[in-house]
Motif scaffolding. Structure first.
Motif, PDB file in Angstrom:
ATOM      1  N   HIS A 252       0.840  -1.204   0.000  1.00 16.79           N
ATOM      2  CA  HIS A 252       0.000   0.000   0.000  1.00 16.79           C
ATOM      3  C   HIS A 252       0.873   1.252   0.000  1.00 16.79           C
ATOM      4  CE1 HIS A 252      -3.590  -2.403   0.584  1.00 16.79           C
ATOM      5  NE2 HIS A 252      -3.028  -2.993   1.626  1.00 16.79           N
ATOM      6  N   LEU A 253       1.964   1.179   0.734  1.00 16.59           N
ATOM      7  CA  LEU A 253       2.923   2.275   0.760  1.00 16.59           C
ATOM      8  C   LEU A 253       3.798   2.281  -0.482  1.00 16.59           C
ATOM      9  CD1 LEU A 253       4.462   4.540   2.435  1.00 16.59           C
ATOM     10  CD2 LEU A 253       5.885   2.677   3.331  1.00 16.59           C
ATOM     11  N   GLY A 254       3.992   1.097  -1.065  1.00 15.79           N
ATOM     12  CA  GLY A 254       4.936   0.973  -2.170  1.00 15.79           C
ATOM     13  C   GLY A 254       6.368   1.095  -1.678  1.00 15.79           C
ATOM     14  N   GLY A 255       6.602   0.628  -0.441  1.00 11.95           N
ATOM     15  CA  GLY A 255       7.925   0.761   0.136  1.00 11.95           C
ATOM     16  C   GLY A 255       8.074  -0.116   1.369  1.00 11.95           C
ATOM     17  N   TYR A 256       8.988   0.272   2.231  1.00 16.36           N
ATOM     18  CA  TYR A 256       9.414  -0.585   3.331  1.00 16.36           C
ATOM     19  C   TYR A 256       9.012  -0.007   4.685  1.00 16.36           C
ATOM     20  CZ  TYR A 256      12.214  -2.015  -0.620  1.00 16.36           C
ATOM     21  OH  TYR A 256      12.610  -2.416  -1.874  1.00 16.36           O
ATOM     22  N   GLN A 257       8.476  -0.872   5.509  1.00 16.68           N
ATOM     23  CA  GLN A 257       8.090  -0.509   6.868  1.00 16.68           C
ATOM     24  C   GLN A 257       9.121  -1.121   7.820  1.00 16.68           C
ATOM     25  OE1 GLN A 257       4.265  -2.067   7.983  1.00 16.68           O
ATOM     26  NE2 GLN A 257       4.491  -1.510  10.132  1.00 16.68           N
ATOM     27  N   ILE A 258       9.827  -0.293   8.577  1.00 15.94           N
ATOM     28  CA  ILE A 258      10.827  -0.774   9.524  1.00 15.94           C
ATOM     29  C   ILE A 258      10.379  -0.441  10.935  1.00 15.94           C
ATOM     30  CG2 ILE A 258      13.232  -0.709  10.257  1.00 15.94           C
ATOM     31  CD1 ILE A 258      14.084   0.147   7.568  1.00 15.94           C
ATOM     32  N   GLU A 259      10.478  -1.421  11.821  1.00 16.17           N
ATOM     33  CA  GLU A 259      10.178  -1.205  13.234  1.00 16.17           C
ATOM     34  C   GLU A 259      11.412  -1.546  14.066  1.00 16.17           C
ATOM     35  OE1 GLU A 259       6.773  -3.221  14.711  1.00 16.17           O
ATOM     36  OE2 GLU A 259       5.354  -2.175  13.394  1.00 16.17           O
ATOM     37  N   PHE A 260      11.828  -0.604  14.899  1.00 10.04           N
ATOM     38  CA  PHE A 260      12.902  -0.831  15.865  1.00 10.04           C
ATOM     39  C   PHE A 260      12.263  -0.935  17.249  1.00 10.04           C
ATOM     40  CE2 PHE A 260      14.922   1.440  12.373  1.00 10.04           C
ATOM     41  CZ  PHE A 260      16.076   0.699  12.161  1.00 10.04           C
ATOM     42  N   SER A 261      12.713  -1.910  18.026  1.00 11.07           N
ATOM     43  CA  SER A 261      12.205  -2.108  19.377  1.00 11.07           C
ATOM     44  C   SER A 261      13.215  -1.577  20.391  1.00 11.07           C
ATOM     45  CB  SER A 261      11.946  -3.601  19.628  1.00 11.07           C
ATOM     46  OG  SER A 261      10.987  -4.107  18.720  1.00 11.07           O
ATOM     47  N   PRO A 262      12.789  -1.369  21.643  1.00  8.90           N
ATOM     48  CA  PRO A 262      13.750  -0.932  22.671  1.00  8.90           C
ATOM     49  C   PRO A 262      14.875  -1.943  22.846  1.00  8.90           C
ATOM     50  CG  PRO A 262      11.481  -0.671  23.423  1.00  8.90           C
ATOM     51  CD  PRO A 262      11.411  -1.443  22.156  1.00  8.90           C
ATOM     52  N   ALA A 263      16.039  -1.452  23.213  1.00  6.06           N
ATOM     53  CA  ALA A 263      17.171  -2.341  23.479  1.00  6.06           C
ATOM     54  C   ALA A 263      16.816  -3.315  24.597  1.00  6.06           C
ATOM     55  CB  ALA A 263      18.407  -1.516  23.860  1.00  6.06           C
ATOM     56  N   LEU A 264      17.310  -4.535  24.474  1.00  8.71           N
ATOM     57  CA  LEU A 264      17.015  -5.548  25.480  1.00  8.71           C
ATOM     58  C   LEU A 264      17.623  -5.155  26.820  1.00  8.71           C
ATOM     59  CD1 LEU A 264      17.603  -8.910  23.551  1.00  8.71           C
ATOM     60  CD2 LEU A 264      15.551  -7.480  23.681  1.00  8.71           C
ATOM     61  N   SER A 265      16.835  -5.316  27.861  1.00 10.07           N
ATOM     62  CA  SER A 265      17.333  -5.043  29.215  1.00 10.07           C
ATOM     63  C   SER A 265      17.829  -6.338  29.843  1.00 10.07           C
ATOM     64  CB  SER A 265      16.228  -4.427  30.067  1.00 10.07           C
ATOM     65  OG  SER A 265      15.123  -5.310  30.156  1.00 10.07           O
ATOM     66  N   ASP A 266      18.818  -6.214  30.721  1.00 11.88           N
ATOM     67  CA  ASP A 266      19.359  -7.367  31.446  1.00 11.88           C
ATOM     68  C   ASP A 266      19.775  -8.487  30.491  1.00 11.88           C
ATOM     69  OD1 ASP A 266      18.784  -6.070  33.908  1.00 11.88           O
ATOM     70  OD2 ASP A 266      16.715  -6.763  33.757  1.00 11.88           O
ATOM     71  N   TYR A 267      20.432  -8.075  29.423  1.00 11.20           N
ATOM     72  CA  TYR A 267      20.891  -9.068  28.444  1.00 11.20           C
ATOM     73  C   TYR A 267      22.365  -8.815  28.140  1.00 11.20           C
ATOM     74  CZ  TYR A 267      20.706 -12.271  24.480  1.00 11.20           C
ATOM     75  OH  TYR A 267      20.904 -13.345  23.636  1.00 11.20           O
ATOM     76  N   PRO A 268      23.176  -9.866  28.188  1.00 17.33           N
ATOM     77  CA  PRO A 268      22.832 -11.249  28.491  1.00 17.33           C
ATOM     78  C   PRO A 268      22.737 -11.491  29.983  1.00 17.33           C
ATOM     79  CG  PRO A 268      25.159 -11.065  28.001  1.00 17.33           C
ATOM     80  CD  PRO A 268      24.577  -9.692  27.772  1.00 17.33           C
ATOM     81  N   GLY A 269      22.148 -12.646  30.326  1.00 14.84           N
ATOM     82  CA  GLY A 269      22.043 -13.025  31.729  1.00 14.84           C
ATOM     83  C   GLY A 269      23.160 -13.978  32.107  1.00 14.84           C
ATOM     84  N   GLN A 270      22.860 -14.867  33.027  1.00 12.43           N
ATOM     85  CA  GLN A 270      23.867 -15.792  33.541  1.00 12.43           C
ATOM     86  C   GLN A 270      23.870 -17.137  32.820  1.00 12.43           C
ATOM     87  OE1 GLN A 270      26.111 -14.753  35.831  1.00 12.43           O
ATOM     88  NE2 GLN A 270      25.050 -12.782  35.566  1.00 12.43           N
ATOM     89  N   ASP A 271      22.820 -17.420  32.046  1.00 15.35           N
ATOM     90  CA  ASP A 271      22.694 -18.730  31.403  1.00 15.35           C
ATOM     91  C   ASP A 271      22.596 -18.554  29.896  1.00 15.35           C
ATOM     92  OD1 ASP A 271      22.138 -21.723  31.639  1.00 15.35           O
ATOM     93  OD2 ASP A 271      20.377 -21.022  30.531  1.00 15.35           O
ATOM     94  N   ILE A 272      23.536 -19.148  29.170  1.00 14.85           N
ATOM     95  CA  ILE A 272      23.597 -18.926  27.726  1.00 14.85           C
ATOM     96  C   ILE A 272      22.416 -19.571  27.005  1.00 14.85           C
ATOM     97  CG2 ILE A 272      25.014 -20.965  27.192  1.00 14.85           C
ATOM     98  CD1 ILE A 272      26.569 -19.117  25.239  1.00 14.85           C
TER      99      ILE A 272
END
Length: 314
Positions: A252-272
């Protein structure tokens, strides 16, 4: 400019003019032609060609149908076939527009994006830490990398070479359209780690099955999947933050829709294993929302754990 010996060499080689490459030159000429065709015409052509492509591309569609049955068991066969057709349409729309970055202007390319969540990238950049952009294999994935580079961020990424030497040269030259560095996957993570420590950001696609060696089997859409645990390792080694993202083609836009999410918190943790599972869960959520844009033609479940030896793909 100094050429990183581990990076893909995009300098022109006279061997690319050899007659064996002439069919590929013809294909690139068609890409140039389609880059100048109005978007609505290209998209309409893709919709017309998609049913034929589904009928002719028997082996890729068999892989896609297997993936869709694994990931969306609640859908009926008819619903999955409709999703496959929509997926093929999106793929063709992206393919017909693939030459735009090379054969059209920067302004033309950037006018085709609609972006949400860029403030999350700015917040991550303000932290002073390198950013790992977590991106699944969507049809328009190359256009996502180009957009980030166009914003002035120093970028690096990894890729697999393709057997066609000319096309490999063209696609990686285009990937460097706005700068950045492309590494062959066989170079390993050392150049990526070095770049992240030198202020670069990493465009990372972690969802392919690279075999059981070095992988962990963790769930993805309820099925155990061989997954490289590289993301938490990279974060620990470089202090990088992870920003999930996805790109979809919007006809419908004739183009690209990009979504960025918030940076991961508490990553990485203690268990891989937990960190790797969390990565798969994020990708799963993105794919579930934009299921028509995911590359279902890749063998994501090719490797099987010892306690599940059954074949996935015929």
């Amino acid at each position: 400019m100094h050429q990183d010996p581990a990076a893909f060499d995009t300098r022109f080689d006279s061997d690319l003019l050899h007659p064996r490459h002439w069919p590929t030159w013809l294909m690139l000429a068609l890409m140039c032609l389609f880059a100048w065709v109005p978007t609505r015409w290209r998209d309409a052509l893709a919709r017309k060609l998609a049913p034929l492509a589904v009928r002719l591309a028997k082996k890729p569609c068999r892989v896609a149908r297997t993936n869709l049955a694994i990931c969306f068991p609640a859908l009926s066969v008819e619903q999955r076939e409709a999703l496959l057709l929509a997926n093929m349409t999106k793929g063709l729309q992206c393919m017909l527009a693939f030459g735009v970055p090379t054969f059209r202007s920067r302004r033309t390319l950037l006018s085709r994006y609609r972006v949400t969540g860029w403030e999350h990238v700015q917040a991550a950049e303000a932290s002073g830490k390198p950013i790992i952009f977590l991106m699944p294999h969507a049809w328009a994935v190359d256009m996502a990398g180009l957009y980030i580079s166009a914003q002035g961020l120093k970028m690096c990424t990894m890729m697999h070479s393709v057997p066609n030497k000319l096309y490999d040269w063209f696609i990686n030259r285009q990937r460097r359209f706005f700068g950045g560095t492309v590494y062959e996957r066989s170079a390993g993570l050392k150049p990526i780690i070095r770049n992240l420590k030198q202020g670069y950001h990493f465009f990372y696609l972690p969802d392919q099955d690279h075999g059981p060696e070095g992988s962990l089997f963790v769930p993805f859409f309820g099925r155990m999947k061989a997954t490289l645990p590289a993301l938490p390792k990279l974060c620990k080694l470089t202090q990088a933050v992870v920003v999930p993202m996805f790109i979809a083609y919007d006809d419908h836009l004739g183009g690209y829709q990009i979504e960025f999410s918030p940076a991961l918190s508490d990553y990485p943790g203690q268990d891989i294993a937990t960190d790797t599972l969390r990565m798969n869960q994020i990708i799963e959520q993105q794919v579930a929302r934009f299921s028509a844009d995911y590359m279902w033609f890749l063998k994501y479940f090719r490797s099987r754990p010892v306690d599940d030896p059954g074949r996935t793909y015929d």
